[in-house]
Design a protein around this motif. Structure first.
Motif, mmCIF file in Angstrom:
data_model
loop_
_atom_site.group_PDB
_atom_site.id
_atom_site.type_symbol
_atom_site.label_atom_id
_atom_site.label_comp_id
_atom_site.label_asym_id
_atom_site.label_seq_id
_atom_site.Cartn_x
_atom_site.Cartn_y
_atom_site.Cartn_z
ATOM 1 N N VAL A 1 -8.177 -0.059 -1.117
ATOM 2 C CA VAL A 1 -7.191 -1.149 -1.147
ATOM 3 C C VAL A 1 -8.047 -2.150 -0.048
ATOM 4 N N ALA B 1 0.727 -1.230 -0.171
ATOM 5 C CA ALA B 1 0.054 0.005 -0.168
ATOM 6 C C ALA B 1 1.016 1.261 -0.175
ATOM 7 N N ARG C 1 -5.661 -3.491 -4.834
ATOM 8 C CA ARG C 1 -5.944 -2.169 -4.969
ATOM 9 C C ARG C 1 -6.753 -1.986 -6.319
#
Length: 350
Positions: A234, A195, A216
């Motif tokens: 996400v 992330a 994502r």
């Protein structure tokens, strides 16, 4: 260059709560203010006496008072009074259809007889207590279509937003684009990736770990005249991605209302609506601050791009597969403009 028979976001309610606001929309200089009953009014920003901008005046008991000689205007565009003068015979100035809805003030700068409030783009998140919203406004010196291009191709995130939402995995995921009526959708899905910093913050905000791989997604939706809503988020890897349960993901809608001011400038109303922890005002403030910085990076790039294009109007630009969202959005706009210039009404919702 831009459709006028359409609803555009003109301002937010707080911009006109205690004073008139002058704002140019699609080359129309308009003044917005609140009438005596609290409803929003929109008039041509032109005093019929000496041509002064009415937006430089004040509102007194629901009447717009010119700041130059005190001429009073009614919401219907007709003159009401002026100290020591007879002015009721003055010709009326233009009024504009205006609606306050979803936390925004919408204006129709074209043919008023075609203005149907039912055509205002529906915002599910705006009237739903399960959602929170925070946003802002930027004035950007660029063609409104350049901003649409920017939002319908998020490949640039890797480079323009490298320290916040960008990552190399965006380049490696091939986007898919389709047109459904007047809506253009470009989507990109990434799996089992780290992330980026902005989404690490969002994961923490939803009480999720920020150091685990995630899936994502980015789903960009353009609707005319110039609105782009982007589903982003996400989820912890392997939990279902876009369809993961709420307690395994951080997801939001990036809200983009692009209102042309002139051929080379826009009012850009940006924000983010989220369906997790809507009661957390500190999280809303944190996301708005982070998003504001991200869009500030776009501002610089778009303004410099516009300067280059104005300096070299003879140059043709390349079109790659990643540009499909912007290209197809422009085709929709060309259809709208052709219908408007031909004297027809575009029936699709704006």
């Amino acid at each position: 260059m831009f459709p006028k028979n359409a609803w555009y976001v003109a301002c937010t309610p707080e911009e006109i709560d205690d004073k008139p606001l002058g704002r140019k929309v699609c080359n129309e200089q308009i003044v917005f203010y609140r009438a005596a009953d609290g409803a929003v009014a929109a008039l041509e920003d032109f005093c019929p006496h000496r041509g002064a901008p009415l937006s430089l005046g004040r509102v007194v008991e629901g009447k717009l008072v010119c700041g130059y000689h005190g001429l009073e205007m009614g919401c219907d565009g007709k003159t009401v009074a002026m100290p020591g003068q007879r002015v009721r015979g003055f010709p009326a100035i233009r009024t504009y259809p205006v609606v306050e809805r979803y936390g925004f003030v919408w204006v129709w700068p074209g043919d008023a007889t075609l203005a149907d409030p039912a055509k205002i783009h529906h915002l599910e998140w705006a009237d739903n207590p399960k959602w929170a919203y925070g946003g802002g406004l930027y004035h950007i010196a660029c063609d409104y279509r350049l901003m649409i291009d920017n939002l319908m191709d998020l490949t640039h995130e890797t480079y323009v937003h490298s320290t916040s939402i960008g990552q190399k995995e965006i380049d490696e995921a091939t986007p898919a684009t389709k047109t459904e009526g007047d809506e253009v959708v470009t989507s990109r899905f990434m799996h089992d990736i780290p992330a980026p910093p902005f989404w690490q913050m969002a994961l923490r905000g939803n009480h999720l770990p920020d150091d685990q791989p995630v899936d994502r997604w980015q789903i960009c939706r353009f609707t005319p005249p110039s609105h782009v809503m982007i589903e982003v988020g996400v989820a912890l890897a392997g939990k279902g991605g876009y369809d993961a349960p709420d307690d395994q993901k951080a997801s939001s809608i990036v809200v983009d209302f692009i209102t042309p001011e002139t051929e080379t400038s826009i009012w850009y109303f940006w924000g983010m609506a989220r369906a997790f922890k809507p009661e957390d005002q500190a999280l809303t403030d944190s996301i708005r601050e982070g998003q504001g910085k991200i869009f500030g990076e776009d501002l610089q790039m778009l303004e410099q791009q516009q300067k280059n294009l104005l300096a070299h109007p003879e140059r043709s630009l390349l079109k790659l597969n990643i540009d499909a969202g912007g290209v197809q959005s422009r085709r929709v706009l060309e259809r709208w403009l052709a219908a408007e210039q031909g004297g027809g009404d575009v029936k699709a919702a704006a």
